[in-house]
Design a protein around this motif. Structure first.
Motif, mmCIF file in Angstrom:
data_model
loop_
_atom_site.group_PDB
_atom_site.id
_atom_site.type_symbol
_atom_site.label_atom_id
_atom_site.label_comp_id
_atom_site.label_asym_id
_atom_site.label_seq_id
_atom_site.Cartn_x
_atom_site.Cartn_y
_atom_site.Cartn_z
ATOM 1 N N THR B 167 37.402 -4.622 -16.162
ATOM 2 C CA THR B 167 37.706 -3.275 -16.645
ATOM 3 C C THR B 167 38.164 -2.355 -15.517
ATOM 4 O O THR B 167 38.599 -1.241 -15.775
ATOM 5 C CB THR B 167 36.476 -2.617 -17.300
ATOM 6 O OG1 THR B 167 35.464 -2.439 -16.302
ATOM 7 C CG2 THR B 167 35.926 -3.453 -18.433
ATOM 8 N N ILE B 168 38.049 -2.784 -14.282
ATOM 9 C CA ILE B 168 38.464 -1.930 -13.168
ATOM 10 C C ILE B 168 39.979 -1.979 -13.055
ATOM 11 O O ILE B 168 40.572 -3.051 -12.989
ATOM 12 C CB ILE B 168 37.789 -2.400 -11.855
ATOM 13 C CG1 ILE B 168 36.304 -2.068 -11.935
ATOM 14 C CG2 ILE B 168 38.428 -1.727 -10.637
ATOM 15 C CD1 ILE B 168 35.502 -2.550 -10.777
ATOM 16 N N PRO B 169 40.642 -0.799 -13.084
ATOM 17 C CA PRO B 169 42.108 -0.812 -13.114
ATOM 18 C C PRO B 169 42.725 -1.443 -11.858
ATOM 19 O O PRO B 169 42.191 -1.284 -10.756
ATOM 20 C CB PRO B 169 42.480 0.670 -13.203
ATOM 21 C CG PRO B 169 41.255 1.424 -12.884
ATOM 22 C CD PRO B 169 40.089 0.559 -13.138
ATOM 23 N N ASP B 170 43.823 -2.149 -12.054
ATOM 24 C CA ASP B 170 44.506 -2.818 -10.941
ATOM 25 C C ASP B 170 44.949 -1.833 -9.868
ATOM 26 O O ASP B 170 44.997 -2.173 -8.697
ATOM 27 C CB ASP B 170 45.750 -3.553 -11.456
ATOM 28 C CG ASP B 170 45.373 -4.816 -12.198
ATOM 29 O OD1 ASP B 170 44.207 -5.239 -12.058
ATOM 30 O OD2 ASP B 170 46.233 -5.366 -12.911
ATOM 31 N N GLU B 171 45.285 -0.610 -10.307
ATOM 32 C CA GLU B 171 45.775 0.375 -9.337
ATOM 33 C C GLU B 171 44.750 0.632 -8.241
ATOM 34 O O GLU B 171 45.108 0.935 -7.114
ATOM 35 C CB GLU B 171 46.097 1.709 -10.023
ATOM 36 C CG GLU B 171 47.407 1.721 -10.764
ATOM 37 C CD GLU B 171 47.243 1.246 -12.186
ATOM 38 O OE1 GLU B 171 46.130 0.770 -12.523
ATOM 39 O OE2 GLU B 171 48.207 1.328 -12.961
ATOM 40 N N LEU B 172 43.476 0.522 -8.618
ATOM 41 C CA LEU B 172 42.429 0.773 -7.626
ATOM 42 C C LEU B 172 42.526 -0.246 -6.489
ATOM 43 O O LEU B 172 42.445 0.092 -5.313
ATOM 44 C CB LEU B 172 41.068 0.693 -8.308
ATOM 45 C CG LEU B 172 39.957 1.484 -7.654
ATOM 46 C CD1 LEU B 172 40.287 2.956 -7.627
ATOM 47 C CD2 LEU B 172 38.660 1.250 -8.380
ATOM 48 N N LEU B 173 42.732 -1.511 -6.874
ATOM 49 C CA LEU B 173 42.883 -2.559 -5.869
ATOM 50 C C LEU B 173 44.142 -2.338 -5.045
ATOM 51 O O LEU B 173 44.125 -2.438 -3.811
ATOM 52 C CB LEU B 173 42.944 -3.926 -6.566
ATOM 53 C CG LEU B 173 43.293 -5.113 -5.685
ATOM 54 C CD1 LEU B 173 42.176 -5.379 -4.690
ATOM 55 C CD2 LEU B 173 43.552 -6.350 -6.513
ATOM 56 N N GLU B 174 45.231 -1.995 -5.743
ATOM 57 C CA GLU B 174 46.501 -1.805 -5.037
ATOM 58 C C GLU B 174 46.416 -0.636 -4.070
ATOM 59 O O GLU B 174 46.874 -0.713 -2.930
ATOM 60 C CB GLU B 174 47.620 -1.579 -6.057
ATOM 61 C CG GLU B 174 47.909 -2.849 -6.839
ATOM 62 C CD GLU B 174 48.861 -2.637 -7.991
ATOM 63 O OE1 GLU B 174 49.101 -1.476 -8.369
ATOM 64 O OE2 GLU B 174 49.363 -3.651 -8.520
ATOM 65 N N SER B 175 45.795 0.429 -4.555
ATOM 66 C CA SER B 175 45.646 1.607 -3.719
ATOM 67 C C SER B 175 44.783 1.287 -2.497
ATOM 68 O O SER B 175 45.099 1.708 -1.380
ATOM 69 C CB SER B 175 45.008 2.700 -4.571
ATOM 70 O OG SER B 175 44.928 3.877 -3.871
ATOM 71 N N ALA B 176 43.715 0.531 -2.731
ATOM 72 C CA ALA B 176 42.846 0.151 -1.616
ATOM 73 C C ALA B 176 43.591 -0.730 -0.622
ATOM 74 O O ALA B 176 43.442 -0.589 0.593
ATOM 75 C CB ALA B 176 41.617 -0.577 -2.155
ATOM 76 N N LYS B 177 44.421 -1.621 -1.154
ATOM 77 C CA LYS B 177 45.227 -2.493 -0.276
ATOM 78 C C LYS B 177 46.109 -1.662 0.630
ATOM 79 O O LYS B 177 46.200 -1.899 1.834
ATOM 80 C CB LYS B 177 46.129 -3.382 -1.129
ATOM 81 C CG LYS B 177 45.564 -4.739 -1.456
ATOM 82 C CD LYS B 177 46.683 -5.556 -2.096
ATOM 83 C CE LYS B 177 46.152 -6.769 -2.813
ATOM 84 N NZ LYS B 177 47.191 -7.337 -3.692
ATOM 85 N N LEU B 178 46.794 -0.661 0.033
ATOM 86 C CA LEU B 178 47.681 0.184 0.831
ATOM 87 C C LEU B 178 46.889 1.004 1.848
ATOM 88 O O LEU B 178 47.408 1.388 2.879
ATOM 89 C CB LEU B 178 48.479 1.125 -0.078
ATOM 90 C CG LEU B 178 49.528 0.453 -0.952
ATOM 91 C CD1 LEU B 178 50.111 1.437 -1.931
ATOM 92 C CD2 LEU B 178 50.633 -0.162 -0.114
ATOM 93 N N ASP B 179 45.623 1.263 1.519
ATOM 94 C CA ASP B 179 44.766 1.988 2.450
ATOM 95 C C ASP B 179 44.163 1.055 3.501
ATOM 96 O O ASP B 179 43.288 1.463 4.260
ATOM 97 C CB ASP B 179 43.644 2.703 1.681
ATOM 98 C CG ASP B 179 43.934 4.180 1.501
ATOM 99 O OD1 ASP B 179 44.861 4.671 2.161
ATOM 100 O OD2 ASP B 179 43.236 4.837 0.718
#
Lengths: 350, 283
Positions: B167-179
């Motif tokens: 249920t955790i949105p993919d954007e969270l992972l992507e955003s964390a990756k970019l960070d």
């Protein structure tokens, strides 16, 4: 070589869908580039390839002189603002901004300095201790931008960041983004399906359809000189009117009228495009419009009606003119501002 | 404020439910404060007697067992270690395997998930002989490792964590990756804090599961110093039945009351987290 350079970039998904076709594009340092197109046209995929979130099937992406194809997103020094902001829900605003800096091993005092500077710039200093769930839509948007700014990246990527906001806030944030980009001067790519956003924000605009860049240029160039039927229909609001016609011997004959001395050697079936705002009322004009409906916007009136052959047509006139439903208008095309497209290929021919 | 008849009925039902839960515990507690003779001759008690301190002191410190080496206090410690170990490792392993299943898109992720899932059909009691064989071949009988290790894999917890991570949105992972987050820091900085209420819930369930294990420690341990509370309940005062001594009923009640304390403490302590998580909806 320019700052960001895309060379024959292609994306084919494992299921065989071709999202982006051999796209080449360069973005100069400090430039604000907007990708605009209908949903599913590949604009987001292209952006995500720049970010490193999608693999590149073919082609090269160079950023600041370095080949990025195999570089991990975290190493690319790009920052992205997502459509739903993707703020970290369990961290307060301060930590949301600081997280990327912490991962880079920057010392605490520098982080605090940078976060406070970014917060000041975006006017979110008062909310630094709050969690994202306690912020309004506009504030969240600012935090998302703050997270991008604070890292001082080589390039900003915006993936439809304004589409979750209400209309008024969207216009306000649009302005703020533009001002901010001018102030900070960072190269930016902004993806949107809203052509008004695209026109207002862009230094240069790439109109994308079906994975291909249809046209690249400044907003005014694209508005004044659309190179294809798709671009002509996509840019401009209300949409350009399209009429069927036939071009022979430099004469265009459409339903009910003719235009002579056209600057084109093309022969055959064409589509004539006329923008609603490039028309004016005269006596014995080319086009006769029977008015069905008038939308009064205050500054303008949008007049919708039908031509002789029952074709829908729109005319935009200043708001001080009163036009009654059912009236018959006689219209002329101002300054010969009409566009002729090859009906089969959609390419501009005049 | 007027009280409606329906509310009165609802309250009566709820009060009855509470009594049903509380009265047996109260009777056990009250009975544990009398001496065994009173209980045997007069039956269970509703009021507190005068033997409370003596009984509890005896239960905690008297040596029992076949060779009279183990005290109840030692068994509590054993059970606590076992339950704590099982609960902690279960949560850690399940969370990490769910992380792998959800975020590493390797080809066999789905078959592996189902393989984990069908182990639900094979509880410890079914595989107890092979499990014992392995543990004893490894020389782990009569050790905390042997008590804990065969029970640390949990399909249930893996399943719950998997469903939550999805249920955790993919954007969270992507955003964390970019960070600049790597695989490990995404797990520690994002998934763990986001799922802390879930972790608390799983920990409670698994602690109680580990604490109430009976068959496995019974088979695993021959040395009395590794006995657990639940085993002890059956064994510790058996010598009383042999010969002429009276059954030590009061001490047994005291023992039962004491055995309830650790799981209750865990629930009470983690409940704070639980409710905190429910109030602050962070997702």
């Amino acid at each position: 070589m320019s700052f960001l350079d895309l060379k024959n970039v292609t994306k084919i998904y494992p299921n065989g869908t071709k999202a982006v076709h051999e796209t080449s594009l360069s973005v100069d340092e400090g430039e604000f580039m907007v990708f605009v197109g209908p949903s599913g046209c590949g604009k987001s995929t292209l952006l995500r390839m720049v970010a490193g979130l999608e693999d590149i099937t073919e082609g090269d992406i160079n950023l600041d002189g370095k080949l990025m194809n195999e570089v991990d997103p975290s190493e690319r020094d790009v920052a992205m603002v997502f459509q739903n902001y993707a703020l970290y829900p369990h961290m307060n605003v301060y930590n949301n901004l600081a997280y990327g800096l912490k991962n880079r091993g920057i010392d605490k005092e520098t982080i605090e300095q940078k976060v406070n500077d970014a917060a000041k710039l975006l006017q979110i200093s008062d909310y630094l201790q709050r969690k994202p769930s306690m912020l309004s839509g506009g504030q969240r948007q600012r935090v998302a931008m703050g997270r991008a700014i604070v890292r001082n990246p080589k390039i900003f990527l915006f993936d439809e960041p304004l589409s979750n906001l209400d209309a008024k806030l969207r216009i306000q944030m649009r302005l703020e983004i533009k001002k901010l980009q001018q102030k900070v001067g960072v190269t930016s790519i902004f993806v949107t399906h809203d052509q008004v956003e695209a026109m207002t924000l862009a230094d240069r605009l790439a109109v994308i359809n079906n994975g291909i860049i249809e046209q690249l240029g400044t907003p005014i160039e694209i508005y004044d000189n659309p190179e294809s039927l798709f671009v002509a229909g996509f840019i401009g609001s209300p949409q350009m009117n399209f009429l069927n016609g036939n071009l022979t011997n430099k004469t265009l004959s459409a339903e009910g009228f003719e235009i002579k001395d056209i600057n084109s050697d093309f022969e055959g079936e064409v589509t004539l495009g006329i923008r609603p705002e490039h028309l004016s009322q005269t006596e014995n004009g080319l086009i006769n419009l029977k008015v069905d409906l008038v939308e009064q916007l205050g500054s303008d009136n949008l007049v919708y009606g039908q031509l002789k052959d029952k074709k829908d047509f729109c005319y935009r006139c200043p708001g001080n003119q009163t036009i009654e439903k059912g009236a018959n208008l006689s219209l002329n095309i101002e300054n010969n501002k009409y566009y002729i497209f090859d009906k089969s290929t959609g390419k501009r021919v005049n | 404020m007027k009280i409606k008849p329906l509310q009165i009925i609802a309250h009566i039902i709820l009060i009855l439910g509470v009594l049903l839960m509380v009265v047996p515990i109260w009777i056990s507690f009250a009975s544990s404060s009398h001496d065994s003779v009173t209980i045997l001759t007069e039956g269970m008690k509703f009021h507190i007697g005068d033997q409370l301190a003596r009984n509890y002191n005896e239960v905690l410190n008297e040596k029992g067992g076949w060779s009279e080496e183990v005290t109840a206090a030692k068994m509590f410690i054993n059970s606590f270690i076992m339950a704590l170990g099982i609960a902690t490792l279960k949560v850690v392993i399940s969370a990490m395997s769910a992380y792998a299943l959800v975020y590493y898109r390797f080809k066999l992720a789905v078959p592996i998930f189902w393989l984990i899932f069908i182990t639900l059909l094979v509880p410890l009691e079914v595989r107890i002989f092979p499990s014992y064989k392995i543990v004893s071949d490894l020389g782990l009988t009569n050790s905390y490792t042997g008590l804990i290790l065969p029970l640390v894999a949990s399909a249930t917890a893996t399943f719950f964590f998997r469903q939550f991570y999805k249920t955790i949105p993919d954007e969270l992972l992507e955003s964390a990756k970019l960070d600049g987050a790597n695989a490990w820091s995404f797990f520690i900085d994002f998934l763990v804090p986001l799922s802390k209420t879930m972790i608390a819930a799983m920990f409670i369930f698994m602690f109680v599961y580990g604490y109430s294990q009976y068959l496995w420690p019974l088979i695993m341990t021959t040395a009395e110093e590794y006995w657990t509370v639940v085993m002890g309940m059956k064994i510790i005062y058996t010598e009383s039945y042999e010969g002429v001594a009276l059954p030590r009923t009061a001490e047994r009640f005291a023992y039962i009351i004491l055995s309830m304390i650790p799981p209750v403490l865990v629930v009470v302590f983690l409940q704070k987290w639980f409710i905190k998580g429910l109030i602050q909806t962070e997702k």
